[in-house]
Write a protein that holds these residues in place. Structure first.
Motif, PDB file in Angstrom:
ATOM      1  N   ALA A  47      46.553  41.960  41.853  1.00  0.00           N
ATOM      2  CA  ALA A  47      46.474  41.935  40.033  1.00  0.00           C
ATOM      3  C   ALA A  47      46.197  43.222  39.680  1.00  0.00           C
ATOM      4  N   LEU A  48      47.042  43.752  38.774  1.00  0.00           N
ATOM      5  CA  LEU A  48      46.645  45.002  38.263  1.00  0.00           C
ATOM      6  C   LEU A  48      46.577  45.032  36.613  1.00  0.00           C
ATOM      7  N   ILE A  49      45.929  45.887  35.911  1.00  0.00           N
ATOM      8  CA  ILE A  49      46.235  46.273  34.508  1.00  0.00           C
ATOM      9  C   ILE A  49      46.954  47.680  34.649  1.00  0.00           C
ATOM     10  N   SER A  50      48.160  47.705  34.205  1.00  0.00           N
ATOM     11  CA  SER A  50      48.929  48.919  34.405  1.00  0.00           C
ATOM     12  C   SER A  50      49.426  49.500  32.964  1.00  0.00           C
ATOM     13  N   LEU A  51      49.063  50.816  32.777  1.00  0.00           N
ATOM     14  CA  LEU A  51      49.479  51.412  31.542  1.00  0.00           C
ATOM     15  C   LEU A  51      50.913  52.391  31.720  1.00  0.00           C
ATOM     16  N   VAL A  52      51.813  52.217  31.228  1.00  0.00           N
ATOM     17  CA  VAL A  52      52.974  53.000  31.432  1.00  0.00           C
ATOM     18  C   VAL A  52      53.012  54.152  30.429  1.00  0.00           C
ATOM     19  N   ASP A  53      53.085  55.482  31.064  1.00  0.00           N
ATOM     20  CA  ASP A  53      53.165  56.532  29.987  1.00  0.00           C
ATOM     21  C   ASP A  53      54.412  57.092  30.282  1.00  0.00           C
ATOM     22  N   GLU A  54      54.809  58.533  30.096  1.00  0.00           N
ATOM     23  CA  GLU A  54      55.919  59.301  30.058  1.00  0.00           C
ATOM     24  C   GLU A  54      56.421  59.143  31.372  1.00  0.00           C
ATOM     25  N   THR A  55      55.629  59.199  32.535  1.00  0.00           N
ATOM     26  CA  THR A  55      56.321  59.696  33.814  1.00  0.00           C
ATOM     27  C   THR A  55      55.675  58.855  35.000  1.00  0.00           C
ATOM     28  N   ARG A  56      54.860  57.990  34.429  1.00  0.00           N
ATOM     29  CA  ARG A  56      54.043  56.905  35.671  1.00  0.00           C
ATOM     30  C   ARG A  56      53.535  55.694  35.129  1.00  0.00           C
ATOM     31  N   GLN A  57      53.110  55.121  35.932  1.00  0.00           N
ATOM     32  CA  GLN A  57      52.259  53.779  35.870  1.00  0.00           C
ATOM     33  C   GLN A  57      50.754  53.984  36.449  1.00  0.00           C
ATOM     34  N   TRP A  58      49.806  54.099  35.416  1.00  0.00           N
ATOM     35  CA  TRP A  58      48.529  54.375  35.932  1.00  0.00           C
ATOM     36  C   TRP A  58      47.907  52.920  35.609  1.00  0.00           C
ATOM     37  N   PHE A  59      46.820  52.636  36.963  1.00  0.00           N
ATOM     38  CA  PHE A  59      46.098  51.430  36.789  1.00  0.00           C
ATOM     39  C   PHE A  59      44.780  51.562  36.319  1.00  0.00           C
ATOM     40  N   LYS A  60      44.385  50.982  35.147  1.00  0.00           N
ATOM     41  CA  LYS A  60      43.018  51.068  34.727  1.00  0.00           C
ATOM     42  C   LYS A  60      42.195  49.954  35.574  1.00  0.00           C
ATOM     43  N   SER A  61      42.765  48.864  36.296  1.00  0.00           N
ATOM     44  CA  SER A  61      41.972  48.115  36.968  1.00  0.00           C
ATOM     45  C   SER A  61      42.809  47.397  38.119  1.00  0.00           C
ATOM     46  N   ARG A  62      42.514  47.417  39.365  1.00  0.00           N
ATOM     47  CA  ARG A  62      43.435  46.873  40.461  1.00  0.00           C
ATOM     48  C   ARG A  62      42.468  45.927  41.432  1.00  0.00           C
ATOM     49  N   SER A  63      43.101  45.023  41.616  1.00  0.00           N
ATOM     50  CA  SER A  63      42.602  43.971  42.791  1.00  0.00           C
ATOM     51  C   SER A  63      43.533  43.847  43.631  1.00  0.00           C
ATOM     52  N   GLY A  64      43.092  44.080  45.012  1.00  0.00           N
ATOM     53  CA  GLY A  64      43.762  44.060  46.121  1.00  0.00           C
ATOM     54  C   GLY A  64      45.109  45.090  46.358  1.00  0.00           C
ATOM     55  N   PHE A  65      44.983  46.247  45.624  1.00  0.00           N
ATOM     56  CA  PHE A  65      45.918  47.295  45.654  1.00  0.00           C
ATOM     57  C   PHE A  65      45.102  48.893  45.925  1.00  0.00           C
ATOM     58  N   GLU A  66      45.654  49.585  46.297  1.00  0.00           N
ATOM     59  CA  GLU A  66      44.886  50.718  46.854  1.00  0.00           C
ATOM     60  C   GLU A  66      45.385  52.031  45.801  1.00  0.00           C
ATOM     61  N   ALA A  67      46.599  52.148  45.454  1.00  0.00           N
ATOM     62  CA  ALA A  67      47.123  53.260  44.797  1.00  0.00           C
ATOM     63  C   ALA A  67      46.443  53.389  43.436  1.00  0.00           C
ATOM     64  N   LEU A  68      46.334  54.564  42.823  1.00  0.00           N
ATOM     65  CA  LEU A  68      45.796  54.692  41.595  1.00  0.00           C
ATOM     66  C   LEU A  68      47.132  54.740  40.570  1.00  0.00           C
ATOM     67  N   GLU A  69      47.876  55.051  41.128  1.00  0.00           N
ATOM     68  CA  GLU A  69      49.374  55.189  40.015  1.00  0.00           C
ATOM     69  C   GLU A  69      50.359  55.104  40.950  1.00  0.00           C
ATOM     70  N   THR A  70      51.704  55.042  40.521  1.00  0.00           N
ATOM     71  CA  THR A  70      52.937  55.254  40.897  1.00  0.00           C
ATOM     72  C   THR A  70      53.923  55.829  39.919  1.00  0.00           C
ATOM     73  N   PRO A  71      55.267  56.094  40.409  1.00  0.00           N
ATOM     74  CA  PRO A  71      55.820  56.782  39.366  1.00  0.00           C
ATOM     75  C   PRO A  71      56.344  55.716  38.636  1.00  0.00           C
ATOM     76  N   ARG A  72      56.928  56.159  37.199  1.00  0.00           N
ATOM     77  CA  ARG A  72      57.535  55.065  36.438  1.00  0.00           C
ATOM     78  C   ARG A  72      58.841  54.710  36.831  1.00  0.00           C
ATOM     79  N   GLY A  73      59.681  55.509  37.530  1.00  0.00           N
ATOM     80  CA  GLY A  73      61.029  55.249  37.986  1.00  0.00           C
ATOM     81  C   GLY A  73      60.959  54.130  38.996  1.00  0.00           C
ATOM     82  N   ILE A  74      59.998  53.947  39.727  1.00  0.00           N
ATOM     83  CA  ILE A  74      60.226  52.597  40.756  1.00  0.00           C
ATOM     84  C   ILE A  74      59.208  51.644  40.352  1.00  0.00           C
ATOM     85  N   SER A  75      58.854  51.757  39.018  1.00  0.00           N
ATOM     86  CA  SER A  75      57.798  50.690  38.463  1.00  0.00           C
ATOM     87  C   SER A  75      58.327  49.245  38.264  1.00  0.00           C
ATOM     88  N   PHE A  76      57.808  48.384  38.406  1.00  0.00           N
ATOM     89  CA  PHE A  76      58.216  47.207  37.837  1.00  0.00           C
ATOM     90  C   PHE A  76      57.783  46.806  36.504  1.00  0.00           C
TER      91      PHE A  76
END
Length: 567
Positions: A47-76
């Motif tokens: 489960a994630l709290i994901s914030l989408v800016d110009e180029t990425r999705q950045w995670f304010k909170s993450r449960s069960g996931f290690e990455a801090l962010e991923t590119p916006r182009g591949i984000s759900f």
């Protein structure tokens, strides 16, 4: 793989996201609680709290996931922020948008996704509260409803976080301003007192302690500013104002009556000191206003004019012992000593430095990171200090003018008038103007000072006629019964009530019944002093609705007239 389309409201969405000032901040337990709860509701490992800016999705909170962010182009989540409803992908391998997505073909091997948009106050989706699983999954309607409710709670948490952050910044700013104001108050050499609207003293600076002999602890919150005044003077002033305003003014209220009505007032009083002695002071009163314009109190400035009054009395004593010609020179000396000592010294040493300090402080505040409301207050401070600075400069010019020697030569007043009127017409080329100016009006006088006279008088005539269909301005001369030549400037404006004409040529006095004549209260005062330096006099005639004429002379044919002009 298909990247998410850019939402139509992308610029507004990004602006809303950045307003929360949350990107790249530390993890916070309050947000982690929401992701844990979302994971339990959906029965998913991630489960994630994901914030989408110009180029990425950045995670304010993450449960069960290690990455801090991923590119916006591949984000759900990039797909989810395109709408307001829950975005669900039950099986990524069966969806042409995601079957070859790196997050599906590689870690974390996403096979299902559900994202509830995080909606800002304006309806912009700035991110999601989302859950992910490594097996196909479809949530029930109840689970989706619970996800949406949690997303709303996440936004409330973000709103509260922003509110607390702004409040902390505002408190820090208030502390900085309070510290600065205390340093300013403690070091200025002018006595300063602030009061409530009814006159109860709320601050009393060290200069006031030295002037009056009281300790601030004896005064603040315990005495009214009227405590220092002489009752007879307050009663006399109350009677004057009652007669002038046509209503009863109480003695204590007389200190604030004119400032409350919007008129500035600097007045001489006597203050009673702690040891019982009397001291002559000049007092200026200004309102302290709430941002909505309501007067919340008063600031009172007072400075000692004892020595100035002694010098004035000595000059008057000498004047009585001298012959007529010497009396004329002494009268001029009296004005010069009175105004230069009382104005130039005080303004140069007691007001200019605090004005510079406040102006510098407001400039620093402008460059700092402020919100809209804070910036509004700083702009008001800056605007006010600019007005005060202009007043200080005007007073210094006024004082220096008196000590300036005349450089007489032949001057054509008509040329000066035409030059100034041309400048005024170019500032408003659409205005229809009829000007009646002769070819020559030759006088003997100081060119630069007379140019200032024409500038001030024509500026007033121009403003006074601004509402007329055709602006008419006449410049000319006529012979007086006394044998003097009087020069005149006439306009076709609204005119003013002659009952208040005594205010017209005095410093800082705005003429009642007119918004157009000498708005700052210094221009015509300067003109009067310039005319007096030339041995002349100035007066006016007006009728409401019928315009005004200002007359002045530039010399006198007998010593008696020169004495009158000097006064």
């Amino acid at each position: 793989m298909k990247s998410a389309p850019i939402p139509d409201n992308e610029q507004a969405r990004l602006a809303a996201l950045h307003r929360y000032r949350i990107l790249d901040t530390e993890f916070e337990e309050g947000f982690d609680d929401f992701t844990k709860l979302a994971s339990q509701i959906a029965g998913t490992p991630i489960a994630l709290i994901s914030l989408v800016d110009e180029t990425r999705q950045w995670f304010k909170s993450r449960s069960g996931f290690e990455a801090l962010e991923t590119p916006r182009g591949i984000s759900f989540c990039g797909h989810a922020v395109g709408g307001h409803e829950v975005f669900e992908v039950a099986d990524t391998l069966q969806d042409e948008r995601f079957f070859d997505n790196p997050l599906v073909t590689g870690e974390p091997l996403i096979r299902s996704y559900v994202g509830a948009p995080l909606l800002a106050k304006g309806g912009e989706a700035i991110g999601t509260l989302c859950v992910l699983d490594r097996v196909p999954r479809k949530l029930t309607a109840a689970q989706k409803g619970a996800m949406q409710a949690l997303a709303r709670q996440v936004m409330r948490q973000m709103e509260m976080r922003l509110l607390i952050s702004k409040e902390q910044e505002l408190n820090q700013e208030i502390l900085r301003q309070a510290t600065f104001q205390k340093v300013l108050s403690d070091n200025v050499v002018v006595a300063m007192m602030s009061t409530t609207t009814d006159g109860l003293i709320t601050s009393f600076n060290p200069a006031a302690e030295r002037l009056l002999g009281y300790d601030a602890l004896e005064i603040v919150g315990k005495k009214s500013v009227g405590f220092f005044h002489v009752n007879e003077e307050l009663q006399a002033r109350a009677q004057e104002l009652s007669a002038e305003l046509g209503r009863l003014v109480e003695p204590q209220a007389s200190l604030f009556t004119l400032p409350l009505a919007g008129s500035s007032e600097i007045r001489e009083w006597r203050y009673r000191r702690q040891n019982g002695s009397m001291i002559a002071v000049k007092v200026a009163v200004a309102p302290i206003c709430h941002h909505n314009g309501t007067v919340t109190g008063w600031i009172v400035f007072a400075w000692d004019i004892t020595e100035r009054q002694k010098a004035r009395q000595e000059i008057l004593r000498l004047n009585a012992d001298l012959d007529l010609s010497t009396s004329v020179r002494t009268a001029e000396l009296q004005r010069t000593a009175d105004d230069l000592q009382g104005l130039s010294y005080f303004m140069a040493h007691d007001l200019r430095q605090p004005v510079i300090s406040v102006a510098g402080f407001s400039d620093l505040l402008k460059k700092s990171a402020l919100g809209d409301s804070e910036r509004h207050y700083v702009e008001r401070i800056s605007s006010g200090i600019n007005q005060i600075s202009a007043r200080v400069d005007a007073l210094l010019y006024f004082a220096n003018l008196l000590g300036r020697p005349l450089h007489r030569k032949s001057v054509n007043l008509a040329d000066l008038a035409r030059g100034r009127l041309d400048i005024l017409k170019s500032s408003d080329p659409q205005r229809q103007v009829v000007a009646d100016i002769p070819s020559k009006l030759m006088v003997s006088g100081d060119h630069d000072l007379l140019e200032r006279v024409m500038l001030e008088l024509l500026n007033n005539a121009w403003r006074a006629s601004s509402t007329q269909e055709v602006t008419r301005i006449s410049v000319g001369s006529r012979m007086e019964e006394t044998g003097e030549t009087a020069y005149l400037i006439q306009d076709n404006g609204e005119g003013f009530d002659m009952a208040y004409v005594s205010q017209l040529f005095e410093p800082f006095q705005k003429l009642k019944g007119s918004q157009d004549y000498d708005r700052r209260g210094m221009g015509l005062a300067r003109v009067k002093r310039i005319i007096a330096k030339h041995g002349g006099r100035i007066w006016t005639e007006s009728h409401v609705g019928k315009g005004a004429v200002i007359f002045f002379t530039l010399g006198a044919s007998s010593p008696s007239r020169l004495v009158q002009a000097a006064r």
